[in-house]
Design a protein around this motif. Structure first.
Motif, PDB file in Angstrom:
ATOM      1  N   ALA A  16      27.227 -56.122   8.740  1.00  0.00           N
ATOM      2  CA  ALA A  16      26.005 -55.720   9.045  1.00  0.00           C
ATOM      3  C   ALA A  16      25.762 -55.456  10.462  1.00  0.00           C
ATOM      4  N   ARG A  17      24.956 -54.828  10.885  1.00  0.00           N
ATOM      5  CA  ARG A  17      24.652 -54.472  12.305  1.00  0.00           C
ATOM      6  C   ARG A  17      23.779 -55.929  12.655  1.00  0.00           C
ATOM      7  N   ILE A  21      20.048 -57.795  11.276  1.00  0.00           N
ATOM      8  CA  ILE A  21      19.971 -58.918  10.326  1.00  0.00           C
ATOM      9  C   ILE A  21      18.551 -59.522  10.831  1.00  0.00           C
ATOM     10  N   PHE A  22      17.762 -60.325   9.861  1.00  0.00           N
ATOM     11  CA  PHE A  22      16.504 -60.752  10.185  1.00  0.00           C
ATOM     12  C   PHE A  22      16.337 -62.033   9.703  1.00  0.00           C
ATOM     13  N   ALA A  23      17.005 -62.376   8.891  1.00  0.00           N
ATOM     14  CA  ALA A  23      17.291 -63.912   8.170  1.00  0.00           C
ATOM     15  C   ALA A  23      18.389 -64.248   7.633  1.00  0.00           C
ATOM     16  N   VAL A  42      18.890 -58.120   5.386  1.00  0.00           N
ATOM     17  CA  VAL A  42      19.114 -57.144   6.275  1.00  0.00           C
ATOM     18  C   VAL A  42      17.965 -56.142   6.174  1.00  0.00           C
ATOM     19  N   ASP A  43      17.439 -55.519   7.337  1.00  0.00           N
ATOM     20  CA  ASP A  43      16.440 -54.569   7.307  1.00  0.00           C
ATOM     21  C   ASP A  43      16.798 -53.197   6.515  1.00  0.00           C
ATOM     22  N   GLY A  44      16.257 -53.105   5.715  1.00  0.00           N
ATOM     23  CA  GLY A  44      16.340 -51.739   4.736  1.00  0.00           C
ATOM     24  C   GLY A  44      17.199 -51.862   3.551  1.00  0.00           C
ATOM     25  N   VAL A  45      17.438 -53.299   3.331  1.00  0.00           N
ATOM     26  CA  VAL A  45      18.396 -53.747   2.171  1.00  0.00           C
ATOM     27  C   VAL A  45      17.458 -54.473   1.273  1.00  0.00           C
ATOM     28  N   GLY A  46      16.976 -54.267   0.059  1.00  0.00           N
ATOM     29  CA  GLY A  46      16.137 -55.035  -0.817  1.00  0.00           C
ATOM     30  C   GLY A  46      16.602 -56.268  -1.124  1.00  0.00           C
ATOM     31  N   SER A  47      17.581 -56.736  -1.350  1.00  0.00           N
ATOM     32  CA  SER A  47      17.795 -57.955  -1.677  1.00  0.00           C
ATOM     33  C   SER A  47      18.894 -58.621  -0.697  1.00  0.00           C
TER      34      SER A  47
END
Length: 126
Positions: A16-17, A21-23, A42-47
């Protein structure tokens, strides 16, 4: 300040970039095992993406070595416990807690990186 965006290896052949990654959430209990260590949001990924690497290792690869510093994490947990105890007895000094929280956050970022390298040079929060 975080490093320039780059790909972070999550394990299981997944990447992932770093700036997306936000959490990071450690997997605990019986859900952990067979290489399942961390849920990566990851931003843009639902799960969340299941990573086989620990959150500290991922943070380090993201350029957040100071955020993964066990001493800083321990200090942050102590601060949270102090807030909980103070709230339970109804005596919360928000100014004091704000100063302590700011110190922990500065310690975990580049704003605090240029400060005293010797832990004995800075007072403990708690």
């Amino acid at each position: 300040m975080a490093t320039d965006p780059h790909m972070v290896f999550l394990g299981f052949g997944k990447y992932a970039r770093s700036d997306k990654i936000f959490a990071l959430e450690p997997i605990r209990g019986e859900d952990r095992g067979d290489g399942r260590r961390t849920e990566v949001w990851v931003d843009g990924v639902g799960s969340p993406i299941i990573a086989s690497r620990t959150e500290r290792t991922i943070l380090g690869d993201m350029g957040q070595e100071r955020a993964a510093d066990p001493a800083i994490l321990e200090e942050a947990l102590e601060l949270a416990e102090r807030l909980l105890r103070a709230a339970e007895v109804g005596r919360v000094d928000l100014g004091d807690l704000s100063r302590r929280a700011r110190h922990v956050l500065e310690s975990a970022t580049s704003a605090g990186a240029g400060r005293a390298a010797d832990p004995g040079d800075q007072p403990r929060l708690l």
